[in-house]
Design an enzyme around this catalytic site. Structure first.
Site, PDB file in Angstrom:
ATOM      1  N   LYS A  59       0.854  -1.192   0.000  1.00  0.00           N
ATOM      2  CA  LYS A  59       0.000   0.000   0.000  1.00  0.00           C
ATOM      3  C   LYS A  59       0.893   1.246   0.000  1.00  0.00           C
ATOM      4  O   LYS A  59       1.760   1.393   0.877  1.00  0.00           O
ATOM      5  CB  LYS A  59      -0.875  -0.040   1.266  1.00  0.00           C
ATOM      6  CG  LYS A  59      -2.153   0.747   1.170  1.00  0.00           C
ATOM      7  CD  LYS A  59      -3.002   0.450   2.403  1.00  0.00           C
ATOM      8  CE  LYS A  59      -4.282   1.212   2.430  1.00  0.00           C
ATOM      9  NZ  LYS A  59      -4.977   1.069   3.709  1.00  0.00           N
TER      10      LYS A  59
HETATM   11  C1  E4P Z   1      -8.267   2.231   3.470  1.00  0.00           C
HETATM   12  O1  E4P Z   1      -7.544   1.338   3.099  1.00  0.00           O
HETATM   13  C2  E4P Z   1      -8.221   2.852   4.801  1.00  0.00           C
HETATM   14  O2  E4P Z   1      -7.627   1.960   5.705  1.00  0.00           O
HETATM   15  C3  E4P Z   1      -9.551   3.182   5.355  1.00  0.00           C
HETATM   16  O3  E4P Z   1     -10.624   2.706   4.600  1.00  0.00           O
HETATM   17  C4  E4P Z   1      -9.693   4.473   6.037  1.00  0.00           C
HETATM   18  O4  E4P Z   1     -10.979   4.572   6.591  1.00  0.00           O
HETATM   19  P1  E4P Z   1     -11.387   5.639   7.701  1.00  0.00           P
HETATM   20  O5  E4P Z   1     -11.700   6.911   7.011  1.00  0.00           O
HETATM   21  O6  E4P Z   1     -12.593   5.027   8.352  1.00  0.00           O
HETATM   22  O7  E4P Z   1     -10.192   5.767   8.622  1.00  0.00           O
END
Ligand code: E4P
Length: 217
Positions: free
Chosen positions: A87
């Site tokens: 990522k």
């Molecule tokens: C994506 O990979 C992120 O980990 C995530 O969806 C962030 O979500 P949030 O806005 O609930 O922190």
């Protein structure tokens, strides 16, 4: 459509896997910290633990923000387990790293995407997944689902194979709307997926069937 859970909590990942509809897991440094997982070795071990539970892709985020650092960290993450997807943040060096990993056959997820232009760049770089954060856009009075629709149109126009991973999903309706628009994947809490199960008429209907069966027995 793939369902990922967005958590580093092993119990929640086990529950999601047991449901039988899980396709993967996304994590990020905040989710790791929430579970009290700190220190490089513990974090790497935790990724392997997640891979051993789930039957699917597991996104593991780099911390470096420069190209060389991302390459070094990403290669180490990819070597941990075949299910790992590296990522990368949606910044200039993240795009360069996505291209580098794509050329090497290592899968990537470009994260922190908030515009169609960013998603276009991620696709050009050959990212496996692009993660637009719909909940965080909704939080600032911007149309998160509208962004998914824009990206869908752009990717369809040019046949980009990058998968749209609708991230920051907060509730069940987000999932249904993403499915209507044609997102390839959603990632959210298990509760948002379990919400798809619920309908009061199902509960009323089942109660009636059981009551009628019991009358005759
Ligand atoms: C994506 O990979 C992120 O980990 C995530 O969806 C962030 O979500 P949030 O806005 O609930 O922190």
């Amino acid at each position: 459509m793939k369902f990922f859970v967005d958590t580093a909590n092993l119990d929640q990942i086990r529950d999601a896997q047991d449901l039988g509809v899980l396709d993967g897991v996304t994590t990020n440094p905040s989710l790791m910290a929430k579970e009290g997982i700190t220190g490089q070795n513990n974090i790497l071990k935790h990724y392997v633990d997640i891979c051993n539970i789930v039957d699917g892709d597991v996104s593991a985020e780099v911390i470096a923000t420069d190209f060389e650092g991302m390459v070094k960290e990403g290669e180490a993450l990819a070597n941990l387990h075949e299910q790992i997807v590296v990522k990368l943040p949606m910044i200039k060096d993240g795009i360069k790293a996505a291209k580098y990993f794509n050329d090497k056959g290592i899968r990537t997820n470009v994260t922190l995407v908030f515009s169609a232009g960013q998603a276009l760049l991620a696709a050009k770089a050959g990212a496996t997944y692009v993660s637009p954060f719909i909940g965080r856009l909704d939080d600032v009075s911007t149309d998160g689902l509208g962004l998914i629709a824009e990206i869908r149109q752009i990717y369809n126009n040019y046949g980009f194979e990058t998968q749209i991973l609708a991230a920051s999903v907060r509730h069940t309706m987000h999932i249904i709307d993403c499915a209507k628009i044609g997102a390839d994947v959603i990632t959210g809490p298990l509760s948002s997926i379990e919400g798809l199960l619920k309908h009061p008429l199902t509960d009323i209907g089942l109660a009636k069937f059981l009551a009628d069966f019991n009358k005759g027995n």
